[in-house]
Motif scaffolding. Structure first.
Motif, PDB file in Angstrom:
ATOM      1  N   ILE A 129      -7.668   1.638   3.632  1.00 40.59           N
ATOM      2  CA  ILE A 129      -7.379   0.241   3.064  1.00 40.59           C
ATOM      3  C   ILE A 129      -6.115  -0.362   3.407  1.00 40.59           C
ATOM      4  N   ASN A 130      -5.005   0.545   3.895  1.00 43.70           N
ATOM      5  CA  ASN A 130      -3.927  -0.074   4.771  1.00 43.70           C
ATOM      6  C   ASN A 130      -4.441  -0.892   5.838  1.00 43.70           C
ATOM      7  N   ASP A 131      -5.434  -0.365   6.715  1.00 40.69           N
ATOM      8  CA  ASP A 131      -6.106  -1.160   7.953  1.00 40.69           C
ATOM      9  C   ASP A 131      -6.758  -2.480   7.524  1.00 40.69           C
ATOM     10  N   MET A 144       0.921  -1.271  -0.210  1.00 41.66           N
ATOM     11  CA  MET A 144       0.128   0.110   0.184  1.00 41.66           C
ATOM     12  C   MET A 144       0.736   1.301  -0.120  1.00 41.66           C
ATOM     13  N   GLU A 145       2.165   1.165   0.152  1.00 41.96           N
ATOM     14  CA  GLU A 145       2.964   2.104   0.051  1.00 41.96           C
ATOM     15  C   GLU A 145       2.686   3.106  -1.193  1.00 41.96           C
ATOM     16  N   TYR A 146       2.595   2.589  -2.369  1.00 38.90           N
ATOM     17  CA  TYR A 146       2.372   3.258  -3.614  1.00 38.90           C
ATOM     18  C   TYR A 146       1.338   4.363  -3.330  1.00 38.90           C
ATOM     19  N   LEU A 147       0.187   4.121  -2.840  1.00 37.69           N
ATOM     20  CA  LEU A 147      -0.878   5.016  -2.428  1.00 37.69           C
ATOM     21  C   LEU A 147      -0.466   6.240  -1.700  1.00 37.69           C
ATOM     22  N   TYR A 148       0.460   6.127  -0.884  1.00 36.15           N
ATOM     23  CA  TYR A 148       0.775   7.081  -0.089  1.00 36.15           C
ATOM     24  C   TYR A 148       1.834   7.889  -0.866  1.00 36.15           C
ATOM     25  N   GLU A 149       2.440   7.126  -1.639  1.00 40.45           N
ATOM     26  CA  GLU A 149       3.614   7.939  -2.538  1.00 40.45           C
ATOM     27  C   GLU A 149       2.749   8.845  -3.987  1.00 40.45           C
ATOM     28  N   ARG A 150       1.635   8.257  -4.266  1.00 45.18           N
ATOM     29  CA  ARG A 150       0.874   8.980  -5.080  1.00 45.18           C
ATOM     30  C   ARG A 150       0.024  10.367  -4.532  1.00 45.18           C
ATOM     31  N   ILE A 151      -0.207   9.767  -3.307  1.00 45.41           N
ATOM     32  CA  ILE A 151      -1.047  11.233  -2.402  1.00 45.41           C
ATOM     33  C   ILE A 151       0.234  12.215  -2.349  1.00 45.41           C
ATOM     34  N   SER A 152       1.092  11.856  -2.002  1.00 52.57           N
ATOM     35  CA  SER A 152       2.358  12.788  -1.705  1.00 52.57           C
ATOM     36  C   SER A 152       2.884  13.590  -2.913  1.00 52.57           C
ATOM     37  N   TYR A 153       2.649  12.797  -3.980  1.00 53.12           N
ATOM     38  CA  TYR A 153       3.104  13.397  -5.366  1.00 53.12           C
ATOM     39  C   TYR A 153       1.821  14.446  -5.722  1.00 53.12           C
ATOM     40  N   LEU A 154       0.541  14.306  -5.317  1.00 52.17           N
ATOM     41  CA  LEU A 154      -0.385  15.165  -5.544  1.00 52.17           C
ATOM     42  C   LEU A 154      -0.238  16.367  -4.629  1.00 52.17           C
ATOM     43  N   ARG A 155       0.167  16.025  -3.537  1.00 52.96           N
ATOM     44  CA  ARG A 155       0.411  17.338  -2.481  1.00 52.96           C
ATOM     45  C   ARG A 155       1.594  18.069  -2.947  1.00 52.96           C
ATOM     46  N   GLY A 156       2.569  17.537  -3.483  1.00 53.62           N
ATOM     47  CA  GLY A 156       3.595  18.153  -4.349  1.00 53.62           C
ATOM     48  C   GLY A 156       3.065  19.194  -5.416  1.00 53.62           C
ATOM     49  N   LEU A 157       2.074  18.566  -6.182  1.00 51.21           N
ATOM     50  CA  LEU A 157       1.466  19.332  -7.537  1.00 51.21           C
ATOM     51  C   LEU A 157       0.728  20.450  -6.816  1.00 51.21           C
ATOM     52  N   VAL A 158      -0.117  20.345  -5.740  1.00 56.46           N
ATOM     53  CA  VAL A 158      -0.719  21.410  -5.392  1.00 56.46           C
ATOM     54  C   VAL A 158       0.250  22.507  -4.842  1.00 56.46           C
ATOM     55  N   ASP A 159       1.182  22.114  -4.051  1.00 56.76           N
ATOM     56  CA  ASP A 159       2.254  22.980  -3.632  1.00 56.76           C
ATOM     57  C   ASP A 159       3.108  23.602  -4.692  1.00 56.76           C
ATOM     58  N   ILE A 191      -9.732  17.254  -1.023  1.00 53.06           N
ATOM     59  CA  ILE A 191      -9.804  15.990  -1.909  1.00 53.06           C
ATOM     60  C   ILE A 191      -8.446  15.004  -1.281  1.00 53.06           C
ATOM     61  N   ILE A 192      -7.432  15.831  -1.361  1.00 53.45           N
ATOM     62  CA  ILE A 192      -6.252  14.878  -1.057  1.00 53.45           C
ATOM     63  C   ILE A 192      -6.212  14.368   0.292  1.00 53.45           C
ATOM     64  N   ASP A 193      -6.883  15.191   1.228  1.00 49.40           N
ATOM     65  CA  ASP A 193      -6.881  14.731   2.839  1.00 49.40           C
ATOM     66  C   ASP A 193      -7.908  13.628   2.727  1.00 49.40           C
ATOM     67  N   ALA A 194      -8.993  13.349   1.955  1.00 49.18           N
ATOM     68  CA  ALA A 194      -9.714  12.418   1.875  1.00 49.18           C
ATOM     69  C   ALA A 194      -9.063  11.026   1.348  1.00 49.18           C
ATOM     70  N   LEU A 195      -8.289  11.336   0.253  1.00 49.34           N
ATOM     71  CA  LEU A 195      -7.606  10.331  -0.281  1.00 49.34           C
ATOM     72  C   LEU A 195      -6.639   9.784   0.466  1.00 49.34           C
ATOM     73  N   GLU A 196      -6.232  10.393   1.407  1.00 50.10           N
ATOM     74  CA  GLU A 196      -5.120   9.945   2.649  1.00 50.10           C
ATOM     75  C   GLU A 196      -6.009   9.162   3.371  1.00 50.10           C
ATOM     76  N   ASP A 197      -6.979   9.382   3.877  1.00 51.71           N
ATOM     77  CA  ASP A 197      -8.145   8.893   4.723  1.00 51.71           C
ATOM     78  C   ASP A 197      -8.380   7.627   4.012  1.00 51.71           C
ATOM     79  N   PHE A 198      -8.588   7.331   2.675  1.00 50.91           N
ATOM     80  CA  PHE A 198      -9.124   6.129   2.126  1.00 50.91           C
ATOM     81  C   PHE A 198      -7.705   5.224   2.058  1.00 50.91           C
TER      82      PHE A 198
END
Length: 132
Positions: free
Chosen positions: A44-46, A1-16, A33-40
């Motif tokens: 999923i990880n749990d 599931m690490e790849y999901l966190y990487e993709r979310i970090s990438y989106l945060r980087g794009l916004v920044d 939206i990014i916060d909701a994706l992180e919650d998802f």
């Protein structure tokens, strides 16, 4: 599931990187939206961790059940009985009786055809001429 966190970090980087103001309407939506994706991703990880625990638990139960089945069914194969065909003195129909039961002269059996109780010493042992 690490790849999901990487993709979310990438989106945060794009916004920044786009220098979107977090106080603007669009910025608030993107951050939400990014916060909701992180919650998802967390959910999923749990779920993945719970599923892994369940897989391990079911595997252990399956092994235990296999041992129990082996114990039960192996014991049954050791307890095979020899059967003898005998004729009921009342209805003259054939029935199968355990060979060891014939040694006990006081034993009684119930004929499956006429439902009469018959003493073992009164039954007639059926001799099949075709047996070798």
């Amino acid at each position: 599931m690490e790849y999901l966190y990487e993709r979310i970090s990438y989106l945060r980087g794009l916004v920044d990187g786009l220098e979107i103001d977090e106080k603007s309407k669009e910025g608030k939506v993107l951050i939400a939206i990014i916060d909701a994706l992180e919650d998802f991703a967390d959910a999923i990880n749990d779920l993945e961790a719970s599923q892994s625990e369940l897989d391990d638990y079911v595997g252990a139960i399956d092994e235990d059940l296999s041992e129990v089945e082996d114990e039960i069914y192996d014991d049954e194969s050791d307890d095979e009985y020899d059967y003898v065909e005998v004729e009921c003195p009342n209805c003259h129909m054939l029935m199968s009786v355990e060979d060891e039961l014939l040694d006990d002269e006081d034993a009684e059996i119930v004929c499956p055809h006429c439902n009469e109780t018959v003493n073992v010493k009164d039954v007639i042992i059926y001799e099949d001429d075709d047996k070798e």
